[in-house]
Design a protein around this motif. Structure first.
Motif, PDB file in Angstrom:
ATOM      1  N   LEU A  69       0.828  -1.200   0.000  1.00 58.84           N
ATOM      2  CA  LEU A  69       0.000   0.000   0.000  1.00 58.84           C
ATOM      3  C   LEU A  69       0.861   1.249   0.000  1.00 58.84           C
ATOM      4  CD1 LEU A  69      -2.763   1.438   0.333  1.00 58.84           C
ATOM      5  CD2 LEU A  69      -2.510   1.098   2.808  1.00 58.84           C
ATOM      6  N   GLY A  70       1.978   1.203   0.691  1.00 60.38           N
ATOM      7  CA  GLY A  70       2.870   2.351   0.732  1.00 60.38           C
ATOM      8  C   GLY A  70       4.046   2.075   1.635  1.00 60.38           C
ATOM      9  N   GLU A  71       4.763   3.137   1.969  1.00 64.31           N
ATOM     10  CA  GLU A  71       5.952   3.058   2.815  1.00 64.31           C
ATOM     11  C   GLU A  71       5.821   4.103   3.908  1.00 64.31           C
ATOM     12  OE1 GLU A  71      10.774   3.880   2.421  1.00 64.31           O
ATOM     13  OE2 GLU A  71       9.538   3.655   0.625  1.00 64.31           O
ATOM     14  N   THR A  72       6.110   3.706   5.133  1.00 68.14           N
ATOM     15  CA  THR A  72       5.997   4.620   6.257  1.00 68.14           C
ATOM     16  C   THR A  72       6.889   5.843   6.055  1.00 68.14           C
ATOM     17  OG1 THR A  72       5.472   2.841   7.782  1.00 68.14           O
ATOM     18  CG2 THR A  72       6.333   4.862   8.749  1.00 68.14           C
ATOM     19  N   GLY A  73       6.339   7.014   6.315  1.00 67.05           N
ATOM     20  CA  GLY A  73       7.101   8.252   6.204  1.00 67.05           C
ATOM     21  C   GLY A  73       7.117   8.868   4.824  1.00 67.05           C
ATOM     22  N   VAL A  74       6.468   8.212   3.868  1.00 70.33           N
ATOM     23  CA  VAL A  74       6.428   8.692   2.486  1.00 70.33           C
ATOM     24  C   VAL A  74       4.962   8.834   2.089  1.00 70.33           C
ATOM     25  CG1 VAL A  74       7.061   8.179   0.095  1.00 70.33           C
ATOM     26  CG2 VAL A  74       8.604   7.528   1.965  1.00 70.33           C
ATOM     27  N   PRO A  75       4.581   9.893   1.367  1.00 69.79           N
ATOM     28  CA  PRO A  75       3.171  10.012   0.955  1.00 69.79           C
ATOM     29  C   PRO A  75       2.704   8.789   0.180  1.00 69.79           C
ATOM     30  CG  PRO A  75       4.328  12.079   0.570  1.00 69.79           C
ATOM     31  CD  PRO A  75       5.379  11.078   0.972  1.00 69.79           C
ATOM     32  N   HIS A 105      -4.730  -9.053  13.628  1.00 69.19           N
ATOM     33  CA  HIS A 105      -3.421  -9.061  12.982  1.00 69.19           C
ATOM     34  C   HIS A 105      -2.448  -8.208  13.779  1.00 69.19           C
ATOM     35  CE1 HIS A 105      -0.302  -7.710  10.165  1.00 69.19           C
ATOM     36  NE2 HIS A 105      -0.610  -8.733   9.364  1.00 69.19           N
ATOM     37  N   ALA A 106      -2.887  -7.002  14.185  1.00 71.41           N
ATOM     38  CA  ALA A 106      -2.165  -6.079  15.065  1.00 71.41           C
ATOM     39  C   ALA A 106      -1.043  -5.304  14.395  1.00 71.41           C
ATOM     40  CB  ALA A 106      -1.621  -6.802  16.302  1.00 71.41           C
ATOM     41  N   ASP A 107      -0.835  -5.474  13.089  1.00 67.79           N
ATOM     42  CA  ASP A 107       0.238  -4.713  12.437  1.00 67.79           C
ATOM     43  C   ASP A 107      -0.087  -4.459  10.964  1.00 67.79           C
ATOM     44  OD1 ASP A 107       2.650  -3.318  12.443  1.00 67.79           O
ATOM     45  OD2 ASP A 107       3.854  -5.080  11.958  1.00 67.79           O
ATOM     46  N   LEU A 108      -1.341  -4.078  10.687  1.00 67.29           N
ATOM     47  CA  LEU A 108      -1.730  -3.823   9.298  1.00 67.29           C
ATOM     48  C   LEU A 108      -1.342  -2.403   8.894  1.00 67.29           C
ATOM     49  CD1 LEU A 108      -5.136  -5.687   8.933  1.00 67.29           C
ATOM     50  CD2 LEU A 108      -2.913  -6.291   7.941  1.00 67.29           C
ATOM     51  N   VAL A 109      -0.033  -2.153   8.929  1.00 63.91           N
ATOM     52  CA  VAL A 109       0.530  -0.901   8.440  1.00 63.91           C
ATOM     53  C   VAL A 109       0.691  -1.002   6.921  1.00 63.91           C
ATOM     54  CG1 VAL A 109       1.673  -0.339  10.606  1.00 63.91           C
ATOM     55  CG2 VAL A 109       2.853  -1.782   8.934  1.00 63.91           C
ATOM     56  N   ARG A 110       1.112   0.086   6.309  1.00 67.60           N
ATOM     57  CA  ARG A 110       1.177   0.140   4.846  1.00 67.60           C
ATOM     58  C   ARG A 110       1.971  -1.013   4.232  1.00 67.60           C
ATOM     59  NH1 ARG A 110       2.699   6.485   3.761  1.00 67.60           N
ATOM     60  NH2 ARG A 110       0.737   7.432   4.471  1.00 67.60           N
ATOM     61  N   GLU A 111       3.113  -1.310   4.841  1.00 66.09           N
ATOM     62  CA  GLU A 111       3.987  -2.329   4.261  1.00 66.09           C
ATOM     63  C   GLU A 111       3.400  -3.726   4.325  1.00 66.09           C
ATOM     64  OE1 GLU A 111       6.603   1.077   5.668  1.00 66.09           O
ATOM     65  OE2 GLU A 111       4.816   0.000   6.382  1.00 66.09           O
ATOM     66  N   ASN A 112       2.416  -3.939   5.192  1.00 67.49           N
ATOM     67  CA  ASN A 112       1.835  -5.271   5.372  1.00 67.49           C
ATOM     68  C   ASN A 112       0.488  -5.449   4.699  1.00 67.49           C
ATOM     69  OD1 ASN A 112       4.047  -6.021   6.877  1.00 67.49           O
ATOM     70  ND2 ASN A 112       3.110  -5.498   8.830  1.00 67.49           N
ATOM     71  N   VAL A 113       0.089  -4.446   3.912  1.00 61.15           N
ATOM     72  CA  VAL A 113      -1.121  -4.543   3.098  1.00 61.15           C
ATOM     73  C   VAL A 113      -0.694  -4.485   1.636  1.00 61.15           C
ATOM     74  CG1 VAL A 113      -3.301  -3.465   2.463  1.00 61.15           C
ATOM     75  CG2 VAL A 113      -2.559  -3.453   4.858  1.00 61.15           C
ATOM     76  N   PHE A 114      -0.952  -5.540   0.886  1.00 58.28           N
ATOM     77  CA  PHE A 114      -0.600  -5.582  -0.524  1.00 58.28           C
ATOM     78  C   PHE A 114      -1.847  -5.325  -1.362  1.00 58.28           C
ATOM     79  CE2 PHE A 114       3.635  -8.003  -1.152  1.00 58.28           C
ATOM     80  CZ  PHE A 114       4.222  -7.252  -0.140  1.00 58.28           C
ATOM     81  N   VAL A 115      -1.700  -4.446  -2.339  1.00 57.30           N
ATOM     82  CA  VAL A 115      -2.794  -4.127  -3.253  1.00 57.30           C
ATOM     83  C   VAL A 115      -2.733  -5.092  -4.428  1.00 57.30           C
ATOM     84  CG1 VAL A 115      -3.841  -2.343  -4.704  1.00 57.30           C
ATOM     85  CG2 VAL A 115      -2.720  -1.716  -2.552  1.00 57.30           C
ATOM     86  N   GLN A 116      -3.848  -5.747  -4.693  1.00 53.92           N
ATOM     87  CA  GLN A 116      -3.953  -6.726  -5.789  1.00 53.92           C
ATOM     88  C   GLN A 116      -5.129  -6.336  -6.677  1.00 53.92           C
ATOM     89  OE1 GLN A 116      -4.493 -10.326  -3.425  1.00 53.92           O
ATOM     90  NE2 GLN A 116      -2.327 -10.832  -3.611  1.00 53.92           N
ATOM     91  N   GLY A 117      -4.899  -5.382  -7.573  1.00 57.51           N
ATOM     92  CA  GLY A 117      -6.007  -4.907  -8.403  1.00 57.51           C
ATOM     93  C   GLY A 117      -7.033  -4.209  -7.533  1.00 57.51           C
ATOM     94  N   GLU A 118      -8.258  -4.738  -7.513  1.00 54.80           N
ATOM     95  CA  GLU A 118      -9.311  -4.155  -6.689  1.00 54.80           C
ATOM     96  C   GLU A 118      -9.359  -4.766  -5.294  1.00 54.80           C
ATOM     97  OE1 GLU A 118     -12.957  -4.557  -8.796  1.00 54.80           O
ATOM     98  OE2 GLU A 118     -12.396  -3.151 -10.393  1.00 54.80           O
ATOM     99  N   GLY A 119      -8.517  -5.757  -5.048  1.00 52.98           N
ATOM    100  CA  GLY A 119      -8.502  -6.418  -3.753  1.00 52.98           C
ATOM    101  C   GLY A 119      -7.220  -6.145  -2.995  1.00 52.98           C
ATOM    102  N   VAL A 120      -7.127  -6.724  -1.796  1.00 54.65           N
ATOM    103  CA  VAL A 120      -5.950  -6.550  -0.955  1.00 54.65           C
ATOM    104  C   VAL A 120      -5.567  -7.887  -0.338  1.00 54.65           C
ATOM    105  CG1 VAL A 120      -6.404  -4.126  -0.404  1.00 54.65           C
ATOM    106  CG2 VAL A 120      -7.371  -5.920   1.048  1.00 54.65           C
TER     107      VAL A 120
END
Length: 328
Positions: free
Chosen positions: A115-121, A214-229
């Motif tokens: 989804l993204g990287e911490t500290g970066v837009p 899960h307790a750690d669904l930060v940007r790096e741990n959410v993968f975008v797969q088209g319209e899903g995650v």
């Protein structure tokens, strides 16, 4: 660092023998709590080999994490697939250094982009971010539904992100109010804040949704797969408040210009699956603050990090801002 990488790579090659995957050099992807390597399965597909940090989780806790991940896949959630070793177990013990055992597991590769990287837009080109956050909310709620239906085996063990795990004498991620690197003024502020929040959370806890998260669904741990995650890295999963899960996803996105839209999309997606949770959303600011406090504890327990002073300064500033919002 080169020596550490060589040692870890040698250990990873030895671990692969438990899956009869020989003749390859594992590629180190990440080394923080665990060492994670990219490897190839016999059919050519990619997989991730994890060498777990010694003494961070027990053997029972690691096996429990894998059991829950396998169950989530049976419920149709996009999470890594635990791959049994040739002996049939999902977790293998490696030769120990001294008295501390080392454990490894192998999980299926998850495609997609973080989804993204911490500290970066957040990356926005070609993305409908509100739709993505709604998808995160829906799958998060589906995960919680599956967790509530999960039949835990005897000996199931995961940490607790409950009132004691967040604000007790020994929080799971450390005593955030007792960090020597902080100024006396900050330590005093955090001590008084902890007392106030303990009273508040104790009063609320009985009526809040609670269970495996899960307790750690930060940007790096959410993968975008088209319209899903897809959700990866269940290393910190445990028993906790469902609002804590939502707050974890939202906290590092507070500085996005459209944060309110992203928050509302996440909550709407979650409520579409678990409408009973809507009444709790009013308490989300409290859980954003509680989540922010855990990062101070995390950094306090890792004083050797090269950027630790800057991290702590940033984390305390976040806590002060969130505490002001909660007090309004």
């Amino acid at each position: 660092m080169d020596g550490i990488v060589e040692t870890l790579t040698a250990r990873a090659k030895a671990a692969l023998a438990h899956w009869n995957l020989l003749g390859q050099v594992p590629e180190l992807l990440k080394y923080r709590e665990n060492a994670v390597f990219k490897v190839r399965l016999a059919d050519g597909r990619s997989a991730a080999l994890r060498l777990h940090r010694p003494a961070y989780h027990s053997q029972a806790a690691l096996a429990s994490e894998l059991a829950w991940m396998a169950d989530l896949r049976r419920h149709g959630l996009a999470v890594p697939e635990p791959i049994p070793a040739t002996g049939g177990t999902l977790l293998v013990a490696l030769q120990a250094d001294g008295d501390v055992p080392h454990y490894a597991d192998l999980i299926g590769w998850v495609e997609g982009e973080p989804l993204g990287e911490t500290g970066v837009p957040l990356p926005r080109e070609g993305r409908d971010l509100p739709a993505i956050f709604a998808a995160i909310g829906r799958d998060m709620a589906r995960m919680h539904d599956a967790a509530d239906a999960f039949s835990k085996a005897d000996g199931f063990e995961r940490p607790a992100w409950d009132a004691a795990g967040l604000l007790g004498e020994a929080p799971f991620w450390g005593r955030f109010w007792d960090c020597e690197a902080l100024s006396p003024e900050d330590r005093d502020f955090l001590t008084r804040l902890r007392e106030k929040l303990s009273e508040k959370l104790s009063a609320l806890a009985p009526v809040l949704g609670y269970g495996l998260i899960h307790a750690d669904l930060v940007r790096e741990n959410v993968f975008v797969q088209g319209e899903g995650v897809a959700f990866i890295d269940f290393d910190d999963c445990g028993f906790g408040f469902r609002l804590f899960e939502l707050a974890t996803t939202l906290l590092r996105n507070r500085r996005e210009a459209d944060f309110a839209d992203l928050r509302d999309a996440l909550l709407a997606g979650y409520a579409a699956v678990r409408p009973q949770a809507k009444a709790e959303f009013v308490h989300l600011p409290l859980f954003l603050l509680l989540r922010a406090l855990t990062y101070i504890g995390w950094a306090a327990a890792r004083p050797d990090l090269p950027d630790n002073a800057a991290r702590l300064k940033r984390y305390v500033a976040d806590v002060r801002a969130l505490a002001e919002e909660v007090s309004r």
